[in-house]
Design a protein around this motif. Structure first.
Motif, PDB file in Angstrom:
ATOM      1  N   UNK A 107       0.862  -1.188   0.000  1.00 12.25           N
ATOM      2  CA  UNK A 107       0.000   0.000   0.000  1.00 12.25           C
ATOM      3  C   UNK A 107       0.898   1.238   0.000  1.00 12.25           C
ATOM      4  N   UNK A 108       0.489   2.257  -0.775  1.00 12.45           N
ATOM      5  CA  UNK A 108       1.266   3.484  -0.872  1.00 12.45           C
ATOM      6  C   UNK A 108       0.420   4.677  -0.447  1.00 12.45           C
ATOM      7  N   UNK A 109       1.077   5.629   0.203  1.00 11.72           N
ATOM      8  CA  UNK A 109       0.395   6.863   0.598  1.00 11.72           C
ATOM      9  C   UNK A 109       1.383   8.015   0.544  1.00 11.72           C
ATOM     10  N   UNK A 110       0.862   9.202   0.275  1.00  8.37           N
ATOM     11  CA  UNK A 110       1.700  10.402   0.277  1.00  8.37           C
ATOM     12  C   UNK A 110       1.070  11.443   1.174  1.00  8.37           C
ATOM     13  N   UNK A 111       1.930  12.265   1.759  1.00  9.33           N
ATOM     14  CA  UNK A 111       1.502  13.421   2.541  1.00  9.33           C
ATOM     15  C   UNK A 111       2.025  14.660   1.840  1.00  9.33           C
ATOM     16  N   UNK A 112       1.132  15.623   1.587  1.00  2.02           N
ATOM     17  CA  UNK A 112       1.526  16.890   0.995  1.00  2.02           C
ATOM     18  C   UNK A 112       2.236  16.658  -0.344  1.00  2.02           C
ATOM     19  N   UNK A 113       3.405  17.257  -0.554  1.00  2.00           N
ATOM     20  CA  UNK A 113       4.103  17.148  -1.829  1.00  2.00           C
ATOM     21  C   UNK A 113       4.848  15.826  -1.995  1.00  2.00           C
ATOM     22  N   UNK A 114       4.702  14.914  -1.064  1.00  3.92           N
ATOM     23  CA  UNK A 114       5.141  13.541  -1.294  1.00  3.92           C
ATOM     24  C   UNK A 114       4.409  12.938  -2.480  1.00  3.92           C
ATOM     25  N   UNK A 115       3.275  13.552  -2.856  1.00  6.79           N
ATOM     26  CA  UNK A 115       2.529  13.087  -4.030  1.00  6.79           C
ATOM     27  C   UNK A 115       3.376  13.147  -5.294  1.00  6.79           C
ATOM     28  N   UNK A 116       4.302  14.106  -5.379  1.00  6.51           N
ATOM     29  CA  UNK A 116       5.163  14.209  -6.554  1.00  6.51           C
ATOM     30  C   UNK A 116       6.043  12.965  -6.686  1.00  6.51           C
ATOM     31  N   UNK A 117       6.463  12.402  -5.571  1.00  4.93           N
ATOM     32  CA  UNK A 117       7.298  11.204  -5.592  1.00  4.93           C
ATOM     33  C   UNK A 117       6.520  10.009  -6.136  1.00  4.93           C
ATOM     34  N   UNK A 118       5.315   9.779  -5.600  1.00  2.95           N
ATOM     35  CA  UNK A 118       4.511   8.657  -6.080  1.00  2.95           C
ATOM     36  C   UNK A 118       4.082   8.856  -7.523  1.00  2.95           C
ATOM     37  N   UNK A 119       3.805  10.107  -7.906  1.00  8.00           N
ATOM     38  CA  UNK A 119       3.453  10.381  -9.296  1.00  8.00           C
ATOM     39  C   UNK A 119       4.632  10.082 -10.214  1.00  8.00           C
ATOM     40  N   UNK A 120       5.836  10.480  -9.813  1.00  8.28           N
ATOM     41  CA  UNK A 120       7.021  10.214 -10.624  1.00  8.28           C
ATOM     42  C   UNK A 120       7.292   8.721 -10.739  1.00  8.28           C
ATOM     43  N   UNK A 121       6.871   7.950  -9.737  1.00 10.01           N
ATOM     44  CA  UNK A 121       7.045   6.500  -9.774  1.00 10.01           C
ATOM     45  C   UNK A 121       5.961   5.807 -10.589  1.00 10.01           C
ATOM     46  N   UNK A 122       4.975   6.565 -11.074  1.00  8.45           N
ATOM     47  CA  UNK A 122       3.902   5.987 -11.862  1.00  8.45           C
ATOM     48  C   UNK A 122       2.778   5.388 -11.047  1.00  8.45           C
ATOM     49  N   UNK A 123       2.851   5.529  -9.728  1.00 10.80           N
ATOM     50  CA  UNK A 123       1.857   4.890  -8.852  1.00 10.80           C
ATOM     51  C   UNK A 123       0.501   5.577  -8.946  1.00 10.80           C
ATOM     52  N   UNK A 124       0.472   6.869  -9.272  1.00  9.29           N
ATOM     53  CA  UNK A 124      -0.780   7.597  -9.389  1.00  9.29           C
ATOM     54  C   UNK A 124      -1.341   7.613 -10.820  1.00  9.29           C
ATOM     55  N   UNK A 125      -0.690   6.958 -11.758  1.00  8.13           N
ATOM     56  CA  UNK A 125      -1.140   7.011 -13.153  1.00  8.13           C
ATOM     57  C   UNK A 125      -2.607   6.584 -13.276  1.00  8.13           C
ATOM     58  N   UNK A 126      -3.436   7.474 -13.835  1.00  7.30           N
ATOM     59  CA  UNK A 126      -4.844   7.162 -14.041  1.00  7.30           C
ATOM     60  C   UNK A 126      -5.666   7.112 -12.776  1.00  7.30           C
ATOM     61  N   UNK A 127      -5.114   7.577 -11.667  1.00  2.00           N
ATOM     62  CA  UNK A 127      -5.802   7.474 -10.389  1.00  2.00           C
ATOM     63  C   UNK A 127      -5.933   8.851  -9.742  1.00  2.00           C
ATOM     64  N   UNK A 128      -6.871   9.011  -8.818  1.00  4.14           N
ATOM     65  CA  UNK A 128      -7.037  10.306  -8.147  1.00  4.14           C
ATOM     66  C   UNK A 128      -5.964  10.524  -7.091  1.00  4.14           C
TER      67      UNK A 128
END
Length: 325
Positions: A107-128
């Motif tokens: 399971x993955x989660x981000x706080x604040x601008x940690x979202x940029x890290x998960x997005x760069x890893x492709x984990x948020x692709x096509x997801x909210x």
């Protein structure tokens, strides 16, 4: 305990937002079962296992390097101003390789601008996903495949979660604890942290905007009354009269203060109250529905299904078991 604590690894990239990084060990570290046994094992990691500089001039110690990610049940990434991630949308090579080794069950989660890290890893692709409202436009522009919502405090998309900035990370952690182990455990953590177990509205209420003409008016008293009288059937017009406002002014002010419409806010309060009663009492579903203003068991089932995708009795069995540890 019948099983090992859930392993959470916090990935810290320099310079890290120090407040964000400390939320996770505080919240999950305070989560215990009824016997006082820890429910989570929280570890912090950096690229090389060395302390990480924060944005406010101090360094955070960690438990190890990126190898810790390989055994994580949950990976949480706090906010960062790492130039590789924030300026170019790319991960440091070692981090990219670590994410490529990830387990499909993590399971993955981000706080604040940690979202940029998960997005760069492709984990948020096509997801909210969400992030701090000041960075939401940058996240959307840099990662167009991510469905960015700047209005919410956090988003739960099953095995991928994200929160808005700073204190919204506490909301996310409490939500994850509640989802894993029920309201009773989450409420204990909230009391320990001296924070509300559930915060109303979204970050839309914090986005900079001109002060409305009716700045002297507030819906706070009405919301407090509604929270104490959930069984009452009440319309927006009745709420507005109680607030001594026109219906239009009340609806505008309510959304400005909570980020939600009056109807959506009230429905959320009712379903949250119902969840608490399902966990803490043996009341029949129809009685719970009446107490929280949802009318009937059928209506409660529909609302709970939309909220957490589970039926009331299944919810009760799941969280009664979790609470008893």
């Amino acid at each position: 305990m019948s099983q090992s604590p859930h392993r959470i690894v916090v990935l810290i990239l320099a310079p890290v937002i120090g407040f964000d990084a400390t939320i996770v060990p505080m919240a999950f570290g305070a989560a215990v079962d009824d016997a006082g046994e820890r429910l989570y094992d929280v570890r912090l990691c950096s690229i090389d296992g060395e302390p990480v500089e924060s944005t406010h001039g101090y360094a955070l110690g960690v438990h190890g390097d990126l190898a810790l990610l390989d055994d994580a049940d949950t990976v949480i990434v706090p906010g960062t101003r790492n130039p590789s991630v924030r300026d170019t949308g790319t991960l440091p090579r070692e981090v990219a390789e670590a994410f490529q080794r990830r387990s499909p069950t993590t399971r993955f989660a981000s706080i604040c601008t940690g979202a940029f890290v998960l997005a760069a890893a492709g984990i948020f692709d096509g997801r909210p996903a969400t992030t701090h409202w000041q960075s939401a436009a940058d996240l959307a522009a840099m990662f167009p495949t991510v469905v960015v919502d700047e209005k919410v405090l956090f988003i739960d998309d099953g095995d991928v979660l994200s929160s808005a900035g700073l204190s919204a990370g506490i909301d996310l952690c409490l939500h994850m604890i509640r989802r894993d182990h029920g309201t009773r455990v989450a409420n204990r953590v909230a009391r320990y942290a001296v924070v509300p177990p559930w915060r109303d509205g979204g970050q839309a209420q914090f986005i900079e905007r001109p002060v409305p003409d009716d700045a002297g008016q507030s819906t706070t008293d009405v919301r407090q009354w509604l929270s104490r009288n959930l069984s009452e059937s009440v319309t927006v017009a009745q709420m507005a009269r109680r607030a001594h406002m026109s219906e239009r002014t009340f609806a505008r002010r309510f959304r400005a203060e909570t980020g939600e419409s009056p109807g959506d806010w009230l429905a959320a309060q009712r379903i949250n109250a119902a969840r608490g009663l399902l966990e803490s009492t043996d009341l029949p579903v129809d009685d719970i529905a009446a107490q929280v203003g949802l009318g009937s068991g059928t209506n409660l089932r529909a609302h709970l299904r939309r909220a957490v995708d589970v039926a009331p009795l299944q919810y009760r069995r799941r969280f009664r078991g979790a609470a008893s540890g």
